[in-house]
Design an enzyme around this catalytic site. Structure first.
Site, PDB file in Angstrom:
ATOM      1  N   HIS A 202      -3.935  -4.698  -0.322  1.00 17.71           N
ATOM      2  CA  HIS A 202      -3.530  -5.277   0.956  1.00 17.71           C
ATOM      3  C   HIS A 202      -3.554  -6.792   0.869  1.00 17.71           C
ATOM      4  O   HIS A 202      -4.613  -7.399   1.028  1.00 17.71           O
ATOM      5  CB  HIS A 202      -4.469  -4.794   2.065  1.00 17.71           C
TER       6      HIS A 202
ATOM      7  N   CYS B  79       0.837  -1.195   0.000  1.00 18.84           N
ATOM      8  CA  CYS B  79       0.000   0.000   0.000  1.00 18.84           C
ATOM      9  C   CYS B  79       0.875   1.249   0.000  1.00 18.84           C
ATOM     10  O   CYS B  79       1.605   1.469  -0.966  1.00 18.84           O
ATOM     11  CB  CYS B  79      -1.014  -0.044   1.140  1.00 18.84           C
TER      12      CYS B  79
ATOM     13  N   GLU C  63      -2.654  -8.803   3.027  1.00 25.23           N
ATOM     14  CA  GLU C  63      -3.015  -9.346   4.336  1.00 25.23           C
ATOM     15  C   GLU C  63      -4.533  -9.292   4.564  1.00 25.23           C
ATOM     16  O   GLU C  63      -5.029  -9.812   5.569  1.00 25.23           O
ATOM     17  CB  GLU C  63      -2.271  -8.602   5.455  1.00 25.23           C
TER      18      GLU C  63
END
Lengths: 213, 254
Positions: free
Chosen positions: A194, A80, A196
């Site tokens: 992202h 990001c 994650e």
């Protein structure tokens, strides 16, 4: 090889750490230059404002360490705003200088969209990752093994515009705007989205990163 | 546009996943963590935990649930119910929530929305609105689990929420919730047309046609489902496939 996450107060650090833990890594948080230089691979997180993130990195003296680490050839992953910081700089709040590890500039997502209503900013949600035409496939990159097309979770108000088109390994589209979703050059990789928070696609990407030498 | 999101909504009471049925009360369904992990594995785009009791004790239980879930669920997690202050919000975000939803406290002190947005970012500030019909084409916002009037017109309140900095609206029809007869499509349309932030619509899903209706006619950016998932009437993969077949732009799984 030890995996280290640069800790300069970025908000997504814990989420990134949990995802890496899920994959069996034992990520350490790097608060000093030495922590970074001793790493086997480095993750640069970042959410919020580019200027605030690069400022926080600089304040802790970690910007120079990230650049020196990148020069050793060991793997680096920017996530990001972490990806955006790899570039030369951003227009946000005047001008802010990045790490200049990749040539290019970071610009605001234009709110002027294709239709009468403004484009909603930030871009939040799931969008598909597309391979650029010139790239035969994603093998050897952090996107290796992903099929047709994978979706990832985005949350950003700025986009990176690489000067070298071959640095872009994936693009995405949001409300009529095509933008760079992932970059790679040598030991450097970056995701605007992202990983994650991108479910199994994201974990695959992080897993690929953990396997890079 | 980003894809339409399929969100699994889990109402929790202490350590339990519950389902409220209108006129019937509440049933315990099981351990919310187990359900959340299963929905994540089945492809939920997000997980939404709403605390139905929202006492001080329960806030710690809720934070613990968020933390436990965040270790194994790698899609956005939203937590709401009884959050009243910046420190409540911080507790949830630190525990592992990506977004927080606030209803009652915002109706009592709207500036809280601005404060959360400024401190933590608009993208994590979800304004939860529980709406009950109050006349033709009009709805009133309720607080305290759909029990208390606020006097706020839902459409105006949603617009105000956006102005204050909310990043999303979580819109629940109190009339339709748990009835499995469809969402309040007119309500969804009224709100999605009034704001330019994403609207998650909740309350009333019984079968796939309800989802199609609230997306196509209601303009929903995301759909939150509870009953159909918890009681295994429909599974997420089947819902996603039906959406693809229908031409609704949803995330496709690998």
């Amino acid at each position: 090889m030890s995996t280290v996450i640069a800790d300069f107060g970025a908000g997504n650090l814990q989420s990134v750490a949990r995802a890496l833990q899920k994959l069996g890594a034992e990520p350490k948080l790097a608060t000093t230059s030495r922590d970074i230089m001793e790493a086997g691979r480095l993750v640069l997180p970042g959410v919020g404002a580019f200027a605030a993130c690069i400022g926080a990195l600089r304040e802790r003296g970690l910007d120079e360490a990230v650049v020196r680490f990148a020069q050793t050839g060991k793997p680096v992953l920017g996530i990001c705003v972490g990806m955006q910081m790899l570039f030369d700089g951003s227009d946000e709040f005047g001008q802010s200088t990045g790490l200049s590890l990749l040539p290019g500039w970071v610009r605001a997502l234009p709110s002027q969209g294709p239709g009468p209503r403004p484009r909603k900013v930030p871009h939040v949600g799931w969008s598909d990752l597309h391979k650029p035409d010139r790239a035969p496939d994603w093998s050897g990159t952090i996107l290796a093994g992903l099929g047709s097309p994978p979706s990832a979770y985005f949350l950003h108000s700025f986009v990176a515009q690489p000067t070298a088109p071959e640095d872009e390994v994936a693009w995405s589209e949001y409300d009529g705007l095509t933008f760079t979703a992932a970059v790679a050059r040598g030991n450097l990789s970056g995701c605007q989205f992202h990983p994650e928070k991108s479910g199994s696609v994201g974990l695959m990407i992080l897993s690929n990163f953990l396997k890079l030498q | 546009m980003p894809k339409v999101r399929l969100i699994a909504r889990l109402d929790v009471k202490g350590p339990n996943l519950i389902k409220g049925i209108q006129l019937e009360g509440v049933r315990v369904v099981g351990d919310p963590y187990d359900f959340a992990v299963r929905y994540y594995e089945e492809g939920a785009d997000e997980i939404l935990y709403m605390d139905a009791v929202a006492s001080l004790y329960d806030r710690d239980v809720l934070a613990g649930l968020a933390a436990r879930t965040a270790r194994d669920v790698f899609v956005p997690i939203t937590v709401g119910g009884g959050l009243r202050s910046l420190s409540d919000v911080q507790q949830m975000l630190r525990a592992g929530a990506d977004k927080i939803a606030i209803n009652t406290a915002a109706t009592l002190r709207p500036e809280l929305v601005r404060e959360v947005a400024e401190q933590f970012g608009s993208q994590c500030m979800v304004l939860q609105i529980d709406a009950k019909r109050s006349g033709a084409g009009r709805w009133e916002a309720y607080r305290d689990g759909g029990r208390e009037h606020t006097g706020l017109d839902v459409v105006e309140w949603a617009m105000r929420g956006q102005q204050l900095g909310a990043g999303e609206i979580l819109l629940t029809s109190v009339d339709c919730e748990g009835m499995r007869r469809g969402f309040d499509v007119e309500l969804a349309a009224a709100v999605t047309q009034a704001v330019s932030i994403p609207v998650i619509v909740s309350g009333g899903m019984g079968d796939f046609s309800h989802l199609a209706a609230v997306v196509e006619r209601g303009g929903a950016d995301a759909v939150a489902m509870a009953y159909v998932l918890h009681y295994r009437k429909l599974a997420l993969p089947a819902i996603r496939n039906a959406a693809v077949d229908r031409g609704i732009d949803v995330r496709r799984l690998q």
